[in-house]
Design a protein around this motif. Structure first.
Motif, PDB file in Angstrom:
ATOM      1  N   HIS A  40       6.493  79.531 -14.779  1.00 44.66           N
ATOM      2  CA  HIS A  40       5.321  78.722 -14.419  1.00 44.66           C
ATOM      3  C   HIS A  40       5.582  77.965 -13.125  1.00 44.66           C
ATOM      4  O   HIS A  40       4.699  77.846 -12.273  1.00 44.66           O
TER       5      HIS A  40
ATOM      6  N   GLN B 236       2.340  69.772  -6.630  1.00 46.79           N
ATOM      7  CA  GLN B 236       2.512  70.530  -7.876  1.00 46.79           C
ATOM      8  C   GLN B 236       3.527  69.859  -8.806  1.00 46.79           C
ATOM      9  O   GLN B 236       3.763  70.319  -9.921  1.00 46.79           O
TER      10      GLN B 236
ATOM     11  N   SER C 297       3.404  78.192  -9.727  1.00 48.33           N
ATOM     12  CA  SER C 297       2.804  76.979  -9.164  1.00 48.33           C
ATOM     13  C   SER C 297       3.159  76.822  -7.693  1.00 48.33           C
ATOM     14  O   SER C 297       2.294  76.555  -6.861  1.00 48.33           O
TER      15      SER C 297
END
Length: 67
Positions: free
Chosen positions: A15, A61, A19
């Motif tokens: 992930h 992020q 991102s």
């Protein structure tokens, strides 16, 4: 085109990779994360996007870009 490798802290999974690479791509650059090395290599056109903007997008992020 310019290529830079940035040290990015806080990435630990797929992930995280998505991102960071997605944030860079939204700016019109391309990024390749090295998860084990804790870095991202970014190719970008400095006439279209600044290195500071790339760093800011990664930090938005939730990751820390080493100064």
């Amino acid at each position: 085109m310019q290529t830079v490798t940035l040290k990015v802290e806080g990435m630990s999974c797929g992930h995280c990779v998505n991102s960071v690479e997605g944030a860079v791509k939204k700016l019109g650059a391309s990024g390749k994360v090295d998860l084990s090395g804790g870095s991202v290599t970014v190719d970008f056109d400095e006439s279209k996007v600044s290195l500071d903007a790339i760093k800011e997008a990664i930090e938005e992020q939730g990751y820390d870009v080493a100064k």
